[in-house]
Scaffold this motif. Structure first.
Motif, PDB file in Angstrom:
ATOM      1  N   VAL A 388       1.028  -1.400  -0.461  1.00 49.02           N
ATOM      2  CA  VAL A 388       0.383  -0.097   0.210  1.00 49.02           C
ATOM      3  C   VAL A 388       0.915   1.228   0.287  1.00 49.02           C
ATOM      4  CG1 VAL A 388      -1.833   0.874   1.182  1.00 49.02           C
ATOM      5  CG2 VAL A 388      -1.543  -1.287   1.370  1.00 49.02           C
ATOM      6  N   ALA A 389       0.468   2.543  -1.046  1.00 49.16           N
ATOM      7  CA  ALA A 389       1.288   3.270  -1.031  1.00 49.16           C
ATOM      8  C   ALA A 389       0.393   4.800  -0.760  1.00 49.16           C
ATOM      9  CB  ALA A 389       1.877   3.732  -2.370  1.00 49.16           C
ATOM     10  N   TYR A 390       0.462   5.479  -0.177  1.00 49.12           N
ATOM     11  CA  TYR A 390      -0.108   6.679   0.785  1.00 49.12           C
ATOM     12  C   TYR A 390       0.343   7.635   0.354  1.00 49.12           C
ATOM     13  CZ  TYR A 390      -2.674   3.465   4.514  1.00 49.12           C
ATOM     14  OH  TYR A 390      -2.815   2.700   4.545  1.00 49.12           O
ATOM     15  N   MET A 391      -0.666   9.188  -0.776  1.00 49.92           N
ATOM     16  CA  MET A 391       0.165   9.946  -1.187  1.00 49.92           C
ATOM     17  C   MET A 391      -1.032  11.202  -1.040  1.00 49.92           C
ATOM     18  SD  MET A 391       0.450   8.255  -4.546  1.00 49.92           S
ATOM     19  CE  MET A 391      -0.946   7.120  -4.824  1.00 49.92           C
ATOM     20  N   GLY A 392      -0.200  12.425  -0.991  1.00 46.60           N
ATOM     21  CA  GLY A 392      -0.928  13.658  -0.351  1.00 46.60           C
ATOM     22  C   GLY A 392      -0.663  14.353  -2.131  1.00 46.60           C
ATOM     23  N   TYR A 399      -6.195  17.090  -3.125  1.00 46.37           N
ATOM     24  CA  TYR A 399      -6.875  15.356  -2.486  1.00 46.37           C
ATOM     25  C   TYR A 399      -5.597  14.115  -1.885  1.00 46.37           C
ATOM     26  CZ  TYR A 399     -10.956  16.594  -5.712  1.00 46.37           C
ATOM     27  OH  TYR A 399     -11.411  17.491  -6.340  1.00 46.37           O
ATOM     28  N   VAL A 400      -6.404  13.252  -0.902  1.00 44.95           N
ATOM     29  CA  VAL A 400      -5.289  12.264  -0.689  1.00 44.95           C
ATOM     30  C   VAL A 400      -5.651  11.062  -0.946  1.00 44.95           C
ATOM     31  CG1 VAL A 400      -5.300  10.500   1.464  1.00 44.95           C
ATOM     32  CG2 VAL A 400      -5.546  13.838   2.066  1.00 44.95           C
ATOM     33  N   TYR A 401      -4.251  10.432  -0.923  1.00 42.97           N
ATOM     34  CA  TYR A 401      -4.282   9.274  -2.167  1.00 42.97           C
ATOM     35  C   TYR A 401      -4.048   8.375  -1.334  1.00 42.97           C
ATOM     36  CZ  TYR A 401      -5.526  12.220  -5.840  1.00 42.97           C
ATOM     37  OH  TYR A 401      -5.915  13.251  -6.791  1.00 42.97           O
ATOM     38  N   LYS A 402      -4.196   6.574  -2.161  1.00 39.54           N
ATOM     39  CA  LYS A 402      -3.475   5.666  -1.836  1.00 39.54           C
ATOM     40  C   LYS A 402      -3.420   4.388  -2.864  1.00 39.54           C
ATOM     41  CE  LYS A 402      -6.548   2.227   1.353  1.00 39.54           C
ATOM     42  NZ  LYS A 402      -6.813   1.475   2.499  1.00 39.54           N
ATOM     43  N   PHE A 403      -2.391   3.291  -2.810  1.00 38.00           N
ATOM     44  CA  PHE A 403      -2.933   2.917  -3.903  1.00 38.00           C
ATOM     45  C   PHE A 403      -2.241   1.362  -3.724  1.00 38.00           C
ATOM     46  CE2 PHE A 403      -0.202  -0.398  -6.157  1.00 38.00           C
ATOM     47  CZ  PHE A 403      -0.199  -0.822  -7.432  1.00 38.00           C
ATOM     48  N   VAL A 404      -3.085   0.429  -4.298  1.00 38.88           N
ATOM     49  CA  VAL A 404      -3.135  -0.981  -3.382  1.00 38.88           C
ATOM     50  C   VAL A 404      -2.705  -2.323  -4.833  1.00 38.88           C
ATOM     51  CG1 VAL A 404      -4.439  -2.797  -1.871  1.00 38.88           C
ATOM     52  CG2 VAL A 404      -4.540  -0.431  -1.558  1.00 38.88           C
ATOM     53  N   SER A 405      -1.943  -2.995  -3.899  1.00 39.29           N
ATOM     54  CA  SER A 405      -1.378  -3.699  -5.548  1.00 39.29           C
ATOM     55  C   SER A 405      -2.313  -4.434  -5.254  1.00 39.29           C
ATOM     56  CB  SER A 405       0.339  -3.921  -5.107  1.00 39.29           C
ATOM     57  OG  SER A 405       0.652  -5.050  -3.854  1.00 39.29           O
ATOM     58  N   LEU A 426      -5.468   2.255  -7.932  1.00 36.91           N
ATOM     59  CA  LEU A 426      -5.929   4.121  -7.309  1.00 36.91           C
ATOM     60  C   LEU A 426      -6.663   4.658  -6.630  1.00 36.91           C
ATOM     61  CD1 LEU A 426      -3.978   5.820  -6.920  1.00 36.91           C
ATOM     62  CD2 LEU A 426      -4.011   6.726  -8.850  1.00 36.91           C
ATOM     63  N   TYR A 427      -7.202   5.230  -5.181  1.00 40.98           N
ATOM     64  CA  TYR A 427      -7.368   5.756  -4.456  1.00 40.98           C
ATOM     65  C   TYR A 427      -7.690   6.899  -4.193  1.00 40.98           C
ATOM     66  CZ  TYR A 427      -9.181   0.110  -3.329  1.00 40.98           C
ATOM     67  OH  TYR A 427      -9.391  -0.901  -3.459  1.00 40.98           O
ATOM     68  N   VAL A 428      -8.650   7.309  -4.455  1.00 46.74           N
ATOM     69  CA  VAL A 428      -9.338   8.906  -3.642  1.00 46.74           C
ATOM     70  C   VAL A 428      -9.714   8.538  -2.496  1.00 46.74           C
ATOM     71  CG1 VAL A 428     -10.789   9.751  -4.823  1.00 46.74           C
ATOM     72  CG2 VAL A 428      -8.868  10.785  -4.026  1.00 46.74           C
ATOM     73  N   ALA A 429      -9.473   9.677  -1.647  1.00 46.85           N
ATOM     74  CA  ALA A 429      -9.938   9.162   0.062  1.00 46.85           C
ATOM     75  C   ALA A 429     -11.331  10.314  -0.085  1.00 46.85           C
ATOM     76  CB  ALA A 429      -9.636  10.005   1.141  1.00 46.85           C
ATOM     77  N   ARG A 430     -12.649  10.011   0.698  1.00 48.73           N
ATOM     78  CA  ARG A 430     -13.765  11.023   0.996  1.00 48.73           C
ATOM     79  C   ARG A 430     -13.985  10.954   2.441  1.00 48.73           C
ATOM     80  NH1 ARG A 430     -18.466   8.673  -1.990  1.00 48.73           N
ATOM     81  NH2 ARG A 430     -17.945  10.525  -3.199  1.00 48.73           N
ATOM     82  N   ILE A 459     -11.760   5.951  -2.657  1.00 43.19           N
ATOM     83  CA  ILE A 459     -13.138   5.538  -3.432  1.00 43.19           C
ATOM     84  C   ILE A 459     -12.181   5.046  -4.625  1.00 43.19           C
ATOM     85  CG2 ILE A 459     -14.708   6.984  -5.495  1.00 43.19           C
ATOM     86  CD1 ILE A 459     -14.986   9.333  -2.599  1.00 43.19           C
ATOM     87  N   PRO A 460     -12.385   3.542  -5.317  1.00 45.63           N
ATOM     88  CA  PRO A 460     -11.695   3.400  -6.278  1.00 45.63           C
ATOM     89  C   PRO A 460     -11.632   4.655  -7.603  1.00 45.63           C
ATOM     90  CG  PRO A 460     -13.195   2.052  -6.774  1.00 45.63           C
ATOM     91  CD  PRO A 460     -13.832   3.116  -4.923  1.00 45.63           C
ATOM     92  N   LEU A 461     -10.835   4.610  -8.593  1.00 52.65           N
ATOM     93  CA  LEU A 461     -10.217   5.782  -9.360  1.00 52.65           C
ATOM     94  C   LEU A 461     -10.353   4.829 -11.147  1.00 52.65           C
ATOM     95  CD1 LEU A 461      -8.289   8.290  -8.532  1.00 52.65           C
ATOM     96  CD2 LEU A 461     -10.669   8.377  -8.798  1.00 52.65           C
TER      97      LEU A 461
END
Length: 694
Positions: A388-392, A399-405, A426-430, A459-461
């Motif tokens: 998992v990678a967290y990103m701003g 937005y705030v994002y994260k990626f899950v392999s 790749l996700y984005v946060a709500r 939320i999946p992108l």
């Protein structure tokens, strides 16, 4: 600890620029981004609008180096399922009332100051490790401010150091990776006026001063001090610059959006720019984030009409030819002229993976992690072993994002692990608040339940080659990630910068630096103040404490500013005993799970610094300043060493104050006397060898 009151806000050294930085910093770091219109003009509901609805390497060496790293990404044991996922996650993290645990922090806070030095608590010492211009590669010349060349700079430590990470090479040696975010030509060259009049050699020096460095360091005896290795073979030392050949990987590699005349396959980008924060992977590589890349390009008004909306969304003017203050890299490399090469801008804004153990390896831009103003990427492991990678995305209302392999991490299987960041979701946060809108009134007063908190979802992108965003292909989602996040209704935040996961509690912490543009009508429970000039920290507890979860609870453990200001909040701790803090930027953790915060743009009249705060137990919210930086500087990094005997900090842009020039410098740090200021990485340690913070 002694009471820090009464407090007196120190006078500003110079007139503040919007956002707390000097005009010089704003010009060279981000192209005066805050002076321009807000880039996110989507009609996504602000958080407050939805509250009512919510209420209803390789081999033995690499293996040895990774031991300390992998230990920091272990997964906390899951707690039993609860009926309410928000309550369940909050309980797992410990921010919903669980106050057990000790911090181990015992130092006396450094008082706010305006000294031209690095100040640390009594009992501690500090020293530079590596400075701008120090030789990195074999044969590199000694630094000569008056006679710098592009060839020399390409072999020397770059300018404006930012993200710092450490890879052990046994007990006495290690590797430092350091980002070089941006150049300030006004301080680097005598008589500099603009990119229009700069010499071509000066422009080439600036290109070489961007990127990053790998340098070998060695411990001094058994202390916490580390020095740059300057003698003998330094096999790992490396410079990465704005001209280093790289590769694209992942679903967007080869996309028509990434193709240029020089690279018709869309597979081989050249260099990296404005690399801010970063992270490491469980397999021992660096993840470096390209941030304000938009400022390096010219002639956006000459791109095809269909491309202009996306250009504007990423901060490149589609109506201007040569933006004011531009460095004019296009004068020596035509690719920076968008009228001639409109896709070149799309080749920046990525997470770049670099192998610090192989100086001949090709850095890789991982397109599956999306394209935005990346502050960095911090990895962890999900409960089932996925990465998992967290990103701003560091801009106002982003937005705030994260990626899950898709696949799992396998310890020691390097060839497999190197593919994990190329396929996943790749996700984005709500974020959703749990308090009535009337209780979030912009004053900073806590709602009736005593916390700024709520629940949220990822939320999946996009998943691999499959887009979850109507009207956009997977490649479009990854190249124009901001536009995709706009479409799915992500929550607009106050400049999401660094995102880190606590190795002890599993909580995820987001630095929200500030947002002077939020109006009273736009406040919400996750961003509770209008004209938020001091910023805050947001804490995420994912369902079952699993980084792979798609739901979470959240809370604000720290709302920054002067503790005497009623709109501030320090985790419920006695505010008469805490340090003032403004503009959190980067965050890190020590082995005991204490949160370390570096600041950028302090608006309380003192210099930026490094702060430590427990996030659990009776000391939760007890924030103290550990370190302050010199005149005009920002605190970057930070990094607490695996053995907790050292803390590394990147001191960025010392002397970057309004009106400063080489003829009239306002800082002489780190060399003193009448020397020119030089960005540098410093290390702090306890004289008696105690752990940092004790």
């Amino acid at each position: 600890m002694a009471n820090l009151s009464p407090r007196r806000l120190l006078p500003l050294l110079t007139s503040p620029h919007k956002g707390g930085r000097t005009a010089l910093t704003c010009r060279f770091r981000c192209g005066n981004q805050c002076a321009h219109d807000v880039l996110n003009t989507s009609d996504n509901a602000y958080f407050g609008d939805v509250v009512a609805e919510a209420m209803s390497r390789r081999g033995v060496l690499r293996a040895g180096a990774l031991g300390a790293l992998v230990a920091g990404v272990g997964v906390t044991t899951a707690v039993p399922a609860a009926a309410d996922p928000a309550v369940e996650a909050r309980t797992a993290s410990g921010f919903g009332g669980d106050r057990h645990g000790g911090s181990g922090l015992r130092f006396t806070a450094v008082p706010p100051n305006t000294d031209d030095k690095v100040t640390v608590p009594e009992g501690y010492e500090t020293a530079p490790v590596v400075r701008w211009g120090d030789p990195v590669l074999p044969g590199a010349p000694a630094f000569d401010f008056e006679n710098q060349t592009a060839a020399a700079q390409a072999a020397q430590f770059g300018y404006n150091c930012d993200f710092v990470t450490f890879f052990p090479l046994g007990q006495q040696r290690g590797l430092l990776w350091v980002n070089h975010e941006y150049t300030d030509e006004n301080l680097m060259f005598r008589g500099y006026k603009s990119g229009d009049t700069a010499s071509e050699e000066q422009i080439r020096i600036a290109l070489a001063a961007h990127g990053g460095s790998v340098v070998e360091v060695e411990r001094v005896g058994r202390s916490g001090r580390w020095n740059l290795v300057t003698q003998g073979r330094r096999r790992y030392n490396r410079r990465v610059t704005a001209q280093t050949p790289m590769a694209f990987s992942g679903p967007a590699a080869g996309s028509d959006l990434l193709k240029t005349a020089a690279d018709p396959a869309g597979a081989r980008p050249l260099g990296m720019l404005n690399n801010c924060a970063g992270g490491t992977t469980p397999w021992g590589t660096v993840l470096s984030g390209e941030e304000n890349f938009n400022q390096y390009f010219v002639n956006g008004n000459g791109v095809p009409e269909a491309q202009k909306p996306s250009l504007t969304r990423y901060g490149v003017s589609a109506t201007t030819g040569i933006p004011s203050g531009n460095r004019r890299f296009d004068r020596v490399e035509e690719r920076f002229d968008l009228a001639k090469h409109p896709n070149e801008v799309n080749r920046f804004g990525w997470i770049v993976e670099i192998d610090p153990f192989d100086p001949d390896s090709t850095p890789v831009k991982r397109t599956a992690l999306g394209r935005l103003a990346h502050e960095g990427a911090t990895t962890s492991l999900a409960g089932d072993g996925r990465v998992v990678a967290y990103m701003g995305d560091d801009s106002r209302f982003e937005y705030v994002y994260k990626f899950v392999s898709r696949k799992r991490y396998i310890p020691g299987f390097d060839r497999h692990n190197r593919t994990l960041l190329d396929e996943g979701t790749l996700y984005v946060a709500r974020f959703t608040g749990d308090s009535p809108a009337a209780e979030i009134d912009g004053t900073g007063k806590l709602p009736a339940d005593g916390l700024f908190d709520g629940s949220g979802e990822w939320i999946p992108l996009v998943t691999g080659d499959v887009s979850h965003v109507p009207g956009m292909t997977a490649q479009e989602v990854l190249v124009y990630t901001r536009l995709a996040a706009d479409k799915v209704g992500a929550t607009k935040m106050d400049r999401p910068e660094d995102v880190e996961r606590n190795p002890v509690t599993g909580g995820v912490y987001v630095a929200l630096t500030n947002n002077s543009n939020r109006t009273p009508a736009q406040v919400d429970e996750a961003n509770p103040r209008p004209s938020n000039k001091h910023g805050h920290i947001l804490e995420i507890a994912e369902r079952r404490n699993d980084a792979g979860a798609t739901t979470f609870a959240w809370s604000l453990p720290l709302v920054c500013g002067d503790p005497d200001d009623p709109s501030t909040y320090f985790g419920g701790f006695d505010k008469s005993k805490v340090s003032p803090i403004s503009c959190p930027d980067n965050v890190a953790f020590d082995a005991e799970g204490n949160l370390w915060i570096s600041t950028d743009g302090n608006q309380l009249g003192a210099h930026d610094g490094l702060f430590a705060m427990p996030v659990r137990g009776s000391e939760r919210g007890h924030l103290r300043q550990f370190l302050s930086v010199p005149v005009g500087a920002e605190t970057c990094g930070p990094l607490v060493s695996p053995d907790q005997r050292s803390v590394f900090v990147a001191v960025q842009h010392p002397g970057e104050t309004n009106g400063a020039t080489p003829e009239a410098p306002t800082s002489h740090w780190p060399d003193g006397g009448t020397s020119q200021p030089r960005p540098a990485v410093v290390v702090a340690w306890h004289r008696q060898g105690k752990k940092i913070g004790s």
